[in-house]
Design a protein around this motif. Structure first.
Motif, PDB file in Angstrom:
ATOM      1  N   ILE A   1     -12.422   6.587   7.490  1.00 54.31           N
ATOM      2  CA  ILE A   1     -11.316   6.176   6.627  1.00 54.31           C
ATOM      3  C   ILE A   1      -9.997   6.571   7.293  1.00 54.31           C
ATOM      4  O   ILE A   1      -9.769   7.759   7.559  1.00 54.31           O
ATOM      5  CB  ILE A   1     -11.413   6.841   5.242  1.00 54.31           C
ATOM      6  N   ILE A   2      -9.141   5.583   7.534  1.00 53.14           N
ATOM      7  CA  ILE A   2      -7.890   5.869   8.246  1.00 53.14           C
ATOM      8  C   ILE A   2      -6.684   6.012   7.318  1.00 53.14           C
ATOM      9  O   ILE A   2      -5.628   6.429   7.746  1.00 53.14           O
ATOM     10  CB  ILE A   2      -7.603   4.802   9.316  1.00 53.14           C
TER      11      ILE A   2
ATOM     12  N   VAL B   1     -14.780   1.116  10.567  1.00 53.76           N
ATOM     13  CA  VAL B   1     -13.430   1.597  10.289  1.00 53.76           C
ATOM     14  C   VAL B   1     -13.097   1.145   8.869  1.00 53.76           C
ATOM     15  O   VAL B   1     -13.232  -0.031   8.534  1.00 53.76           O
ATOM     16  CB  VAL B   1     -12.403   1.045  11.293  1.00 53.76           C
ATOM     17  N   LYS B   2     -12.698   2.080   8.037  1.00 50.38           N
ATOM     18  CA  LYS B   2     -12.478   1.826   6.607  1.00 50.38           C
ATOM     19  C   LYS B   2     -11.010   2.048   6.261  1.00 50.38           C
ATOM     20  O   LYS B   2     -10.381   2.987   6.762  1.00 50.38           O
ATOM     21  CB  LYS B   2     -13.391   2.755   5.804  1.00 50.38           C
TER      22      LYS B   2
ATOM     23  N   TYR C   1     -16.341   9.406   6.352  1.00 54.08           N
ATOM     24  CA  TYR C   1     -15.447  10.502   6.699  1.00 54.08           C
ATOM     25  C   TYR C   1     -13.985  10.073   6.531  1.00 54.08           C
ATOM     26  O   TYR C   1     -13.621   8.949   6.886  1.00 54.08           O
ATOM     27  CB  TYR C   1     -15.592  10.884   8.171  1.00 54.08           C
ATOM     28  N   VAL C   2     -13.154  10.987   6.047  1.00 59.67           N
ATOM     29  CA  VAL C   2     -11.707  10.770   6.092  1.00 59.67           C
ATOM     30  C   VAL C   2     -11.194  11.410   7.383  1.00 59.67           C
ATOM     31  O   VAL C   2     -11.318  12.615   7.582  1.00 59.67           O
ATOM     32  CB  VAL C   2     -10.978  11.394   4.883  1.00 59.67           C
ATOM     33  N   ILE C   3     -10.655  10.579   8.276  1.00 58.91           N
ATOM     34  CA  ILE C   3     -10.124  11.118   9.529  1.00 58.91           C
ATOM     35  C   ILE C   3      -8.894  11.968   9.215  1.00 58.91           C
ATOM     36  O   ILE C   3      -8.227  11.761   8.187  1.00 58.91           O
ATOM     37  CB  ILE C   3      -9.752   9.974  10.506  1.00 58.91           C
ATOM     38  N   ASN C   4      -8.589  12.901  10.083  1.00 61.16           N
ATOM     39  CA  ASN C   4      -7.390  13.718   9.894  1.00 61.16           C
ATOM     40  C   ASN C   4      -6.170  12.889  10.308  1.00 61.16           C
ATOM     41  O   ASN C   4      -5.638  13.028  11.406  1.00 61.16           O
ATOM     42  CB  ASN C   4      -7.484  15.003  10.705  1.00 61.16           C
ATOM     43  N   TYR C   5      -5.757  12.012   9.406  1.00 58.85           N
ATOM     44  CA  TYR C   5      -4.689  11.061   9.741  1.00 58.85           C
ATOM     45  C   TYR C   5      -3.337  11.744   9.898  1.00 58.85           C
ATOM     46  O   TYR C   5      -2.470  11.257  10.633  1.00 58.85           O
ATOM     47  CB  TYR C   5      -4.609   9.925   8.713  1.00 58.85           C
TER      48      TYR C   5
END
Length: 247
Positions: free
Chosen positions: A136-137, A172-173, A100-104
């Motif tokens: 993904i951060i 954590v990516k 997942y791509v986090i909502n950074y």
């Protein structure tokens, strides 16, 4: 060191990004998959629309190569419902791992509640289906302090919410590999950023994605404590060559 078991061999370009047709793009995905099977890489990381066909390819030759896909890629600003829907479809198609791509951008604006809800709900969905989940951060979009903070939040939320036995399945990516930086700054994993991630994400494992361009860099990352490396040049790295690709 045999680094193959650490490698997530990756192809995530859309046809529009590579200048290929849809058919040619799928041929690239198939080539990547066959290369992973032949070289026994740990996983192939591909777009969601290819998961079912690639899983069938791997199953047909009784290979142990895993299939991963990206969720909310690459900007991370999909709604939580959209991400969960995309992840559920990938699960139904047979995916093994969800990145997942986090909502950074929401995180940078201080909307910690949204990020927490996203992290917990997306992780629950994956773990309930016995999948590995990676978050993904996008380190190139964050300051060092923001990297520390988001990794610490992930670690805290995981320990508050999930069982100790699950921690190894929640990564954590570092990066998508698609973030546009200025002045030639790296958009993937760097040693300083990975060191921060390793220190603040414990007990969660870390995946270094993008920016690992030589065998020696891969070995150094692994020796630092990284459990997985995302690269579009898995074969070259495994053969102690250098990557010419940006990811």
């Amino acid at each position: 060191m045999d680094i193959r078991k650490y490698l997530d061999s990756t192809y995530l370009k859309l046809a529009s990004q590579s200048g290929l047709t849809e058919e040619q793009t799928f041929e690239e995905v198939k080539k990547l998959t066959n290369e992973a099977i032949d070289n026994q890489f740990y996983l192939v990381m591909i777009r969601p629309e290819y998961v079912k066909k690639v899983k069938e390819m791997i199953h047909s030759v009784n290979s142990d190569v895993k299939v991963g896909t990206v969720i909310g890629f690459h900007e991370g600003n999909y709604s939580i419902d959209e991400k969960l829907t995309e992840a559920q479809k990938a699960i139904e198609d047979g995916v093994d791992e969800l990145d997942y791509v986090i909502n950074y951008e929401a995180f940078k604006k201080g909307d910690i509640d949204l990020v927490k809800q996203e992290f917990i709900s997306g992780t629950i969905l994956g773990l309930k289906a016995s999948k590995v989940v990676k978050w993904i951060i996008e380190i190139a979009a964050l300051s060092d302090e923001q990297i520390k903070s988001i990794c610490y939040y992930f670690s805290t939320w995981a320990q508050e919410t999930f069982n100790k036995d699950d921690f190894g399945k929640i990564f954590v990516k570092s990066s998508t590999g698609f973030y546009q930086t200025e002045d030639g700054k790296p958009n993937g994993a760097t040693f300083p950023a990975i060191e921060i991630m390793l220190n603040y994400s414990k007990p969660l494992p870390v995946k270094a994605a993008g920016g690992v361009r030589t065998y020696d860099e891969a070995v150094k990352m692994i020796e630092m404590g990284v459990k997985r490396i995302g690269t579009s040049s898995a074969k070259s790295l495994s053969e102690k060559g250098d990557s010419k690709n940006s990811y």
